[in-house]
Scaffold this motif. Structure first.
Motif, PDB file in Angstrom:
ATOM      1  N   TRP A 179      31.614  -2.817 -22.190  1.00 26.58           N
ATOM      2  CA  TRP A 179      31.410  -3.922 -20.976  1.00 26.58           C
ATOM      3  C   TRP A 179      30.283  -4.904 -21.578  1.00 26.58           C
ATOM      4  N   ALA A 180      29.618  -4.700 -21.353  1.00 27.35           N
ATOM      5  CA  ALA A 180      28.160  -5.272 -22.330  1.00 27.35           C
ATOM      6  C   ALA A 180      28.399  -6.299 -23.899  1.00 27.35           C
ATOM      7  N   THR A 181      29.118  -5.317 -24.467  1.00 30.50           N
ATOM      8  CA  THR A 181      29.529  -5.378 -25.762  1.00 30.50           C
ATOM      9  C   THR A 181      30.203  -7.064 -25.064  1.00 30.50           C
TER      10      THR A 181
ATOM     11  N   ASP B 149      31.256  -8.504 -23.207  1.00 32.30           N
ATOM     12  CA  ASP B 149      30.982  -9.733 -22.424  1.00 32.30           C
ATOM     13  C   ASP B 149      29.585 -10.467 -23.072  1.00 32.30           C
ATOM     14  N   THR B 150      28.797 -10.660 -24.889  1.00 26.24           N
ATOM     15  CA  THR B 150      28.623 -11.115 -25.103  1.00 26.24           C
ATOM     16  C   THR B 150      29.312 -11.803 -26.405  1.00 26.24           C
ATOM     17  N   GLY B 151      30.195 -11.575 -26.362  1.00 25.13           N
ATOM     18  CA  GLY B 151      31.430 -12.377 -27.335  1.00 25.13           C
ATOM     19  C   GLY B 151      31.860 -12.025 -28.814  1.00 25.13           C
TER      20      GLY B 151
ATOM     21  N   THR C 247      32.924  -9.937 -31.558  1.00 27.74           N
ATOM     22  CA  THR C 247      32.667  -8.620 -32.039  1.00 27.74           C
ATOM     23  C   THR C 247      33.133  -8.297 -33.680  1.00 27.74           C
TER      24      THR C 247
END
Length: 111
Positions: free
Chosen positions: A48-50, A52-54, A56
């Motif tokens: 989820w954090a990955t 959320d960063t945009g 990839t």
């Protein structure tokens, strides 16, 4: 041979008592359940954090060694001679304890 011969000679068949270690197996299952729950929650939060960063290009490569190391711990532990001499429920307890401590340590580190 007459099917009643065994009963005639030895008496009625008695089922063998359940093997010892049922309590150990229950504790091992609980430890494994807690460890897998914590690790799956951490994996979900990491994905989820990955996300959320945009955008990839897939799962980050630095996660692969961490996941392999976590998966290798019970395998390496089961290959050691002292653990190989234990009963199956005791082996599950030892590996479950190791995995649960790793999972709790990762949760504390992330928090």
């Amino acid at each position: 041979m007459n099917p009643d011969t065994y009963a005639t000679l030895y008496g009625p068949a008695r089922p063998t008592p359940s093997p010892r270690g049922t309590g150990v197996a229950v504790v091992a299952a609980a430890l494994w359940a807690v460890a897998l729950l914590l690790l799956s929650g951490l994996g979900f939060l990491a994905l989820w954090a990955t996300a959320d960063t945009g955008p990839t290009e897939g799962i980050p490569l630095h996660w692969a060694p961490i996941c392999l190391a976590i998966a290798a711990v019970p395998v390496i532990l089961l290959r050691t001679p002292p653990v190989r001499r234990l009963s199956v429920p005791a082996r599950a307890l030892v590996t479950g304890l190791a995995m649960c401590s790793i999972a709790v340590g990762l949760v504390i580190w992330v928090a």
